[in-house]
Write an enzyme that holds these catalytic residues in place. Structure first.
Site, PDB file in Angstrom:
ATOM      1  N   LEU A 322       0.815  -1.212   0.000  1.00 22.15           N
ATOM      2  CA  LEU A 322       0.000   0.000   0.000  1.00 22.15           C
ATOM      3  C   LEU A 322       0.850   1.265   0.000  1.00 22.15           C
ATOM      4  O   LEU A 322       0.467   2.281  -0.563  1.00 22.15           O
ATOM      5  CB  LEU A 322      -0.926   0.017   1.223  1.00 22.15           C
ATOM      6  CG  LEU A 322      -2.019  -1.045   1.280  1.00 22.15           C
ATOM      7  CD1 LEU A 322      -2.772  -0.943   2.595  1.00 22.15           C
ATOM      8  CD2 LEU A 322      -2.978  -0.911   0.117  1.00 22.15           C
ATOM      9  N   LYS A 324       5.201   2.961   0.900  1.00 21.50           N
ATOM     10  CA  LYS A 324       6.604   2.742   1.234  1.00 21.50           C
ATOM     11  C   LYS A 324       7.177   4.018   1.821  1.00 21.50           C
ATOM     12  O   LYS A 324       6.694   5.114   1.571  1.00 21.50           O
ATOM     13  CB  LYS A 324       7.407   2.351  -0.015  1.00 21.50           C
ATOM     14  CG  LYS A 324       6.933   1.077  -0.680  1.00 21.50           C
ATOM     15  CD  LYS A 324       7.696   0.822  -1.964  1.00 21.50           C
ATOM     16  CE  LYS A 324       7.192  -0.425  -2.666  1.00 21.50           C
ATOM     17  NZ  LYS A 324       7.887  -0.658  -3.951  1.00 21.50           N
ATOM     18  N   ALA A 326      10.718   5.524   4.669  1.00 17.72           N
ATOM     19  CA  ALA A 326      11.916   5.204   5.437  1.00 17.72           C
ATOM     20  C   ALA A 326      11.606   4.225   6.550  1.00 17.72           C
ATOM     21  O   ALA A 326      12.471   3.471   6.982  1.00 17.72           O
ATOM     22  CB  ALA A 326      12.522   6.485   6.002  1.00 17.72           C
ATOM     23  N   GLY A 328       9.703   1.648   6.356  1.00 17.62           N
ATOM     24  CA  GLY A 328       9.528   0.303   5.834  1.00 17.62           C
ATOM     25  C   GLY A 328       8.432   0.264   4.794  1.00 17.62           C
ATOM     26  O   GLY A 328       8.361   1.121   3.913  1.00 17.62           O
ATOM     27  N   VAL A 329       7.544  -0.722   4.922  1.00 17.59           N
ATOM     28  CA  VAL A 329       6.508  -0.951   3.923  1.00 17.59           C
ATOM     29  C   VAL A 329       5.176  -1.186   4.629  1.00 17.59           C
ATOM     30  O   VAL A 329       5.127  -1.781   5.704  1.00 17.59           O
ATOM     31  CB  VAL A 329       6.856  -2.175   3.041  1.00 17.59           C
ATOM     32  CG1 VAL A 329       5.754  -2.462   2.035  1.00 17.59           C
ATOM     33  CG2 VAL A 329       8.175  -1.946   2.319  1.00 17.59           C
ATOM     34  N   ASP A 449       3.921  15.784  12.052  1.00 15.84           N
ATOM     35  CA  ASP A 449       4.179  15.425  10.649  1.00 15.84           C
ATOM     36  C   ASP A 449       2.869  15.351   9.875  1.00 15.84           C
ATOM     37  O   ASP A 449       2.650  14.439   9.079  1.00 15.84           O
ATOM     38  CB  ASP A 449       4.933  14.104  10.562  1.00 15.84           C
ATOM     39  CG  ASP A 449       5.488  13.837   9.153  1.00 15.84           C
ATOM     40  OD1 ASP A 449       5.591  14.800   8.368  1.00 15.84           O
ATOM     41  OD2 ASP A 449       5.801  12.669   8.847  1.00 15.84           O
TER      42      ASP A 449
END
EC number: 2.7.11.1
Length: 603
Positions: A322, A324, A326, A328-329, A449
């Site tokens: 879904l 990607k 820094a 991970g995934v 963020d």
């Protein structure tokens, strides 16, 4: 005997024994056949066989989903018999979602001008010359983008008792324009529907074009090889994005700003390190009052082989990627044969976030980071915050976080695909965002963020805040005073100016600043500036414009004074003068914003 004459030569006289048609119905049938043949005789060009030439142009346009922009003022749909558009009286539909008798060929040509991710470099370059963001579509085209969600295969609102006029078989030229409308309790036209009482609905199931865009964005933030493949689809942007952005008189579009971050990250990490929403964020202790216990928290995480085997039984199998970054995934996980309330078997989807250990990160810091993120996200329970369910270790020893799945994608992809959002749709998302932020701040948590990429959407329009990797707990339940934050965190267009110039600051106004930039991104399809620093010309223009009588043009373009006043207050460069979340909701503009039913806050 057959009644053969000039007008009904093809219609034989029917006998009562074979057909039970009344004389009045037969007369209407012959009249329609007569007018149809007269129309054919007046032109040597035969229309496509799948188009009903007896349909008036406006109805035909609505039936095929061919939309042209008019005005953004909502109006009442006055034709309750029109099954191709809104079929019930008493329904409001914004006029920019209505058809205005466009021709079939002109609409097809217009749609062909929109960029397709799979086109060649030359065709992409030609489509990108007018704007840095070539993936921007018109507001009406955004409705066609989501038309796939209305097909029987994908619709969540299909009705077996639907009785409508069968739509003609779509051809290759209009396949993306056909809206398969069903006569449900709430008629659908594209992704957004406004009722007469002012309430509205969202239908955000991703369409093919949006899925292609989402796939390209995933590749952009993936490995260097994938980024190279994705860049080939937008050569004009990649050629020299820094020069393009500086030479453009308008602020950068969302997609152009995203591409700039990708290129900057390639320069910083030539080996192809994945990008992240957090830039130059220093290592810090999330739970300052509980640092000693953070290391011991990892012992409560699922680590045994037996528990790992139970994961498949509990959440199903992980499938496609879904997102990607820094961290991970993120993969989608599908669990089949889930018992529902009606006793039927169905499937349930989850999102699984795989944490990756950073190169310069020790095992202890890695454990502290992921447990801190999990502790924060799992302690927040609000409609507008993604539900975090579990934290476990996979077979490779990597930690994974299980969250609810949001089928509508993220706000960034929606805005890029649509070009920009009209005010009613953007206001709904904005109010949901502020509600989530107010709840976070009440719980003593600051996100730090916030950006469109970290705002997920369900298929029915509920906005959910996600990715608490940079979040901070600025106040514990037993504390009276807040902890100040420090360092630069987040994506540069959404970073508040005090982060660049102050060593310590209150983190709550930082989130409010980001929300103001996000709203402007939804309404204009552009970022106000690349960064809120003095060397950014767009930011300096803003500081100058907000002091002048004429104001700052992008904000002044919002037209509504109540809205403009709140946005100016949210984007006040002085943090202590900045409006807070509760004040936004209690403002005249905040009170008049109507959220969709599914977006109403439920703690």
């Amino acid at each position: 005997m057959t009644g053969m004459n000039d007008n009904n030569a093809a219609i034989p006289q029917q006998t009562p024994r074979k057909h039970a048609l009344s004389s009045k119905v037969m007369q209407l049938f012959r009249s329609g056949s007569r007018s149809s043949r007269q129309g054919k005789a007046s032109s040597n060009i035969q229309p496509p066989s799948n188009i009903n030439t007896n349909v008036p142009s406006a109805s035909k346009s609505a039936k095929f989903g061919l939309h042209t922009p008019t005005t953004a003022t909502p109006r009442v749909v006055s034709n309750p018999s029109n099954t191709a558009g809104v079929s019930k009286p008493g329904m409001y539909m914004p006029e920019y979602y209505q058809s205005a008798s466009p021709s079939h060929s002109s609409s097809s040509a217009s749609l062909n001008n929109h960029i397709d991710i799979n086109t060649s470099k030359s065709s992409s370059a030609a489509s990108l010359t007018s704007s840095v963001s070539a993936l921007s579509l018109s507001p009406t085209s955004a409705i066609n983008i989501s038309s796939k969600s209305l097909s029987p295969k994908f619709s969540h609102h299909s009705n077996s008792n639907t009785a409508i006029t069968p739509a003609p078989t779509p051809t290759a030229s209009n396949i993306n324009n056909v809206n398969k409308i069903t006569n449900t309790s709430a008629p659908i036209c594209g992704r957004f529907l406004v009722h007469k009482d002012g309430t509205h609905e969202h239908h955000l199931k991703n369409a093919k074009r949006q899925e292609k865009l989402s796939t390209m964005i995933k590749n952009m933030v993936g490995a260097s090889k994938l980024r190279g493949e994705a860049k080939s689809a937008v050569p004009d942007i990649i050629m020299d994005p820094k020069t393009t952005l500086k030479s453009n008189k308008n602020p950068p579009t969302l997609f152009a700003g995203f591409m700039k971050q990708v290129v900057d990250m390639d320069d910083k990490y030539p080996e192809g390190a994945p990008t992240s929403g957090a830039l130059n964020c220093p290592e810090r202790d999330i739970y300052r009052s509980d640092q000693k216990d953070s290391k011991n928290n990892t012992h409560n995480i699922t680590t045994t082989k037996k528990d790992r085997q139970c994961f498949a039984e509990k959440y199903g199998r992980c499938q496609e990627v879904l997102g990607k970054g820094a961290f991970g995934v993120v993969r989608i996980c599908q669990k089949k044969n889930v018992s529902s309330q009606d006793g039927n078997k169905s499937e349930k989807l989850y999102a699984v976030k795989e944490f990756k250990r950073r190169t310069s990160e020790s095992a202890e810091k890695y454990s502290k980071r992921l447990t801190s993120e999990f502790c924060i996200s799992s302690s927040l329970h609000h409609t507008n915050i993604v539900t975090t369910l579990d934290l476990f270790q996979d077979a490779k020893g990597e930690y994974c976080e299980v969250m609810e799945y949001c089928a509508g994608g993220d706000l960034f992809t929606l805005v890029v695909a649509a070009g920009k959002l009209e005010y009613m749709e953007a206001d709904c998302f904005f109010k949901q965002l502020i509600r989530g932020v107010v709840y976070m701040h009440e719980m003593g948590v600051c996100h730090r963020d916030l950006k469109p990429e970290n705002l997920l959407l369900t298929h029915d329009g509920v906005l959910k805040i996600t990715d608490f990797g940079n979040s901070e707990c600025f106040k514990m339940a037993w504390e009276k005073n807040i902890h100040l934050s420090g360092g630069v965190c987040g994506s540069s267009p959404y970073i508040a100016p005090e982060e660049y110039i102050k060593e310590e600051f209150d983190p709550r106004p930082v989130d409010i600043w980001a929300c103001g930039v996000i709203y402007m991104a939804m309404r204009t399809g552009r970022q106000l500036w690349s960064s809120a620093e003095k060397d950014d010309p767009f930011y300096m223009n803003y500081l100058k414009g907000r002091k002048e009588k004429g104001g700052y043009e992008p904000i002044e373009s919002l037209k509504r004074a109540r809205c403009r006043n709140v946005i100016y207050s949210m984007l006040d460069p002085v943090p202590y003068r900045r409006i807070n979340g509760k004040q936004i909701l209690n403002s005249e503009w905040g009170r008049e914003i109507k959220c969709c039913h599914n977006g109403r806050a439920l703690k």
